[in-house]
Design a protein around this motif. Structure first.
Motif, PDB file in Angstrom:
ATOM      1  N   PRO A 113      38.990  29.537  43.422  1.00 12.16           N
ATOM      2  CA  PRO A 113      38.743  30.649  43.997  1.00 12.16           C
ATOM      3  C   PRO A 113      38.209  31.645  43.003  1.00 12.16           C
ATOM      4  CG  PRO A 113      41.171  30.641  43.512  1.00 12.16           C
ATOM      5  CD  PRO A 113      40.453  29.443  42.984  1.00 12.16           C
ATOM      6  N   ASP A 168      47.203  21.676  36.000  1.00 14.81           N
ATOM      7  CA  ASP A 168      46.422  22.461  35.240  1.00 14.81           C
ATOM      8  C   ASP A 168      46.034  23.641  35.808  1.00 14.81           C
ATOM      9  OD1 ASP A 168      46.095  21.328  32.861  1.00 14.81           O
ATOM     10  OD2 ASP A 168      44.613  19.628  33.417  1.00 14.81           O
ATOM     11  N   PHE A 169      45.515  23.414  37.331  1.00 16.62           N
ATOM     12  CA  PHE A 169      45.165  24.666  38.083  1.00 16.62           C
ATOM     13  C   PHE A 169      46.385  25.392  38.353  1.00 16.62           C
ATOM     14  CE2 PHE A 169      44.898  26.196  42.639  1.00 16.62           C
ATOM     15  CZ  PHE A 169      43.427  26.891  42.242  1.00 16.62           C
ATOM     16  N   VAL A 192      39.168  34.763  41.358  1.00 18.43           N
ATOM     17  CA  VAL A 192      40.487  35.007  41.175  1.00 18.43           C
ATOM     18  C   VAL A 192      40.848  36.680  41.460  1.00 18.43           C
ATOM     19  CG1 VAL A 192      41.426  33.336  39.449  1.00 18.43           C
ATOM     20  CG2 VAL A 192      40.106  35.186  38.727  1.00 18.43           C
ATOM     21  N   GLU A 213      48.680  26.058  36.230  1.00 17.39           N
ATOM     22  CA  GLU A 213      49.345  26.770  35.121  1.00 17.39           C
ATOM     23  C   GLU A 213      48.575  27.998  34.914  1.00 17.39           C
ATOM     24  OE1 GLU A 213      50.992  26.326  32.393  1.00 17.39           O
ATOM     25  OE2 GLU A 213      49.852  27.154  30.712  1.00 17.39           O
ATOM     26  N   SER A 214      47.141  28.123  35.162  1.00 19.36           N
ATOM     27  CA  SER A 214      46.034  28.988  35.016  1.00 19.36           C
ATOM     28  C   SER A 214      46.702  30.123  36.228  1.00 19.36           C
ATOM     29  CB  SER A 214      44.744  28.793  34.770  1.00 19.36           C
ATOM     30  OG  SER A 214      44.470  27.730  35.895  1.00 19.36           O
ATOM     31  N   LEU A 215      46.580  29.539  37.284  1.00 27.30           N
ATOM     32  CA  LEU A 215      46.820  30.561  38.604  1.00 27.30           C
ATOM     33  C   LEU A 215      48.239  31.155  38.252  1.00 27.30           C
ATOM     34  CD1 LEU A 215      45.540  31.352  41.239  1.00 27.30           C
ATOM     35  CD2 LEU A 215      46.881  29.740  42.190  1.00 27.30           C
ATOM     36  N   VAL A 265      49.859  31.983  35.537  1.00 35.50           N
ATOM     37  CA  VAL A 265      49.476  32.914  34.493  1.00 35.50           C
ATOM     38  C   VAL A 265      49.032  34.223  35.160  1.00 35.50           C
ATOM     39  CG1 VAL A 265      48.765  33.505  32.109  1.00 35.50           C
ATOM     40  CG2 VAL A 265      50.150  31.501  32.596  1.00 35.50           C
ATOM     41  N   TYR A 266      47.814  34.144  35.990  1.00 37.36           N
ATOM     42  CA  TYR A 266      47.066  34.968  36.253  1.00 37.36           C
ATOM     43  C   TYR A 266      47.933  35.888  37.228  1.00 37.36           C
ATOM     44  CZ  TYR A 266      42.992  37.614  37.905  1.00 37.36           C
ATOM     45  OH  TYR A 266      41.974  38.635  38.406  1.00 37.36           O
TER      46      TYR A 266
END
Lengths: 134, 386
Positions: free
Chosen positions: A114, A15-16, A116, A18-20, A22-23
């Motif tokens: 972090p 999950d971590f 971001v 995935e979001s990182l 995409v960002y």
């Protein structure tokens, strides 16, 4: 026109990651993902990433410290900037393992999760991507 | 605890040559390594280099006194055992010396046996002190690492959720994010559930440890609980196309324990057997009588447990590394909880498995024999609980 920069994320929390990812992708980076140290090392050797984001505690046997040491021993990976992201040592003061011990030759340390925006700023700084786009 | 440990170096400091000579002779004969010195200064110099296990020191010497030697040698290494040699006239001083850290004193004149016994006792004391010190260090290390590990496990879901929300906030309506929003919120919910389960299991674990003796221990029919648990997991099993089977004796199999705990124990084993199975596999739960014990076995047809993982299975947060197997959920507390329940009930739990050929978890619990009238049982139990 600049070549797209590649960032390798070594982290076992899907999950971590995935979001990182995409960002980072939304900021124009190409992202590679490995979910343990062994895989990360293999991928780093194959793909020559421009920067590595490394977790420390992973469920698999090879942890971040070990992987960083191995990367620093590899002449091709020796100078790749490594960012350590860890929730264990969010308090910088208790981050006891020192670079001079030879284990943590990382370039940046950030707590997990972090900030971001700050992460992107630091990445730009290390890769010179911000200056290049100006 | 050998009669004469051969590698233990001993230092003797005495200005009386005859005394040094006889101590040396007796101790050498007993198998020790002995060095002797006629004054405190040269003795201390040697102690710093030799790091002996034990020092015999005369209190009354010209130059540096025995008291000063004791103080200084404990600065060098506080674990050195120090025995004071003294004449009758200075027994008060010997008591003083012991207050300042000497282990014992030996009044002159003494027999060879007295010397051997006091030295042996001193060395045994040192061995025990060093052992205790090492255990203390190991416990401390374990405790520190454990706290770090638990906090990491608790933080991970929070970190993931925070990061999803943060990225959603930063990306706003950017094309990448809008498409992900639904899925990410769903994942956030799952991670918060995971955290809740983790905290609940963690509390269960400490509750069993703390309160078990005060929980109500009543006679329970294991077979009835097995049937109940199998009924409860029906949906989970059929979702994975797992066939459930129970092989139970006709008559009740009674143990004494807390109903909720025994249910948790069996639920853990049975859901593991389903989760770590292959689609289309089976789970067999059997109860058998073995002498005065009941053997409850939960057998699956999954991918098995690697031999090197088996010793750690019942430890908190341990999870088996599975190559190529489907990802399974779990926080690594289920089997730790099971083990604690079983040992609180005076039983044992073990596993037999060959990689690729499934695993069988077996619980042995003392069977409760209803020899006395059942009516009086609970009353008796209540008394014995107090």
């Amino acid at each position: 026109m600049n070549k797209t920069k590649t960032i390798l994320i070594v982290d076992d929390d899907g999950d971590f990651v995935e979001s990182l990812s995409v960002y980072l992708e939304s900021h124009g980076f190409r992202v590679l993902v490995a979910d343990d140290g062994d895989e990360g090392l293999k991928l780093a050797r194959m793909e020559d990433p421009d920067l590595v984001i490394m977790d420390i505690v992973m469920n698999e046997r090879t942890e971040g410290f070990f992987t960083i040491r191995e990367m620093r021993r590899d002449s091709r990976l020796r100078d790749v900037p490594i960012f350590v992201l860890s929730s264990l040592y969010s308090d910088g003061g208790s981050f006891r393992i020192q670079p001079e011990a030879g284990w943590l030759a990382h370039d940046e340390f950030m707590p997990k999760p972090p900030d971001v925006a700050e992460l992107i700023r630091k990445i730009d700084e290390h890769l010179g991507t911000r200056e290049a786009s100006k | 605890m050998n009669e004469a440990p051969t590698v233990e170096p001993i230092v003797v400091i005495d200005d009386d040559y005859a005394m040094r000579f006889s101590c040396r002779k007796i101790l050498l004969k007993a198998g020790y390594i002995v060095e002797d010195f006629e004054d405190g200064a040269s003795g201390l110099e040697a102690i710093a280099a030799l790091k002996p296990s034990l020092v015999l020191v005369d209190l009354k010497m010209p130059g540096m006194s025995g008291m000063e030697v004791i103080a200084r040698l404990h600065e060098i290494d506080s674990r050195i055992i120090c025995i004071v040699i003294t004449g009758y006239a200075t027994i008060d001083t010997a008591v003083e010396a012991m207050k300042s850290g000497a282990y014992d004193f030996l009044p002159k004149p003494f027999s060879p046996d007295e010397l051997r016994i006091i030295v042996k006792r001193g060395l045994e004391r040192r061995r025990l002190a060093m052992l205790a010190h090492r255990h203390e260090l190991e416990r401390e290390l374990f405790r520190r690492r454990f706290v770090t590990f638990v906090s990491h496990q608790l933080q991970s879901p929070l970190v993931a959720v925070h990061q999803y929300l943060d990225v959603l906030k930063h990306l706003g309506d950017a094309p990448g994010a809008a498409a992900k929003r639904e899925e990410w919120l769903e994942r956030c919910l799952r991670r918060t559930e995971e955290l809740q389960t983790l905290i609940r299991d963690w509390l269960t674990l400490s509750r069993i440890e703390r309160d078990f003796l005060s929980l109500h221990r009543v006679p329970l029919d294991v077979c009835e609980i097995v049937r109940h648990v199998i009924q409860g997991v029906e949906l989970l099993a059929s979702g994975d196309e797992i066939r459930m089977e129970a092989r139970l004796p006709e008559d009740p199999c009674i143990v004494t324990g807390d109903r909720e705990c025994v249910t948790v124990l069996l639920e853990n084993l049975v859901t593991n057997a389903i989760k770590y199975n292959r689609p289309g596999g089976s789970v067999t739960v059997s109860v058998e009588r073995l002498n005065s014990e009941l053997a409850i076995a939960v057998e699956d047809t999954g991918c098995g447990i690697p031999e090197e993982s088996q010793p750690f299975l019942f430890e908190e947060f341990f999870r088996v590394k599975q190559d190529g197997a489907r990802k399974t959920s779990g926080n690594g507390l289920g089997l730790a909880i099971s083990k604690r329940i079983v040992s609180e009930m005076g039983g044992t739990i073990g596993v037999r498995s060959q990689p690729g050929a499934g695993a069988t978890f077996t619980v042995l619990l003392p069977e409760y024999h209803q020899r006395e009238a059942t009516g009086t049982y609970e009353q008796d139990e209540d008394h014995s609980d107090r």
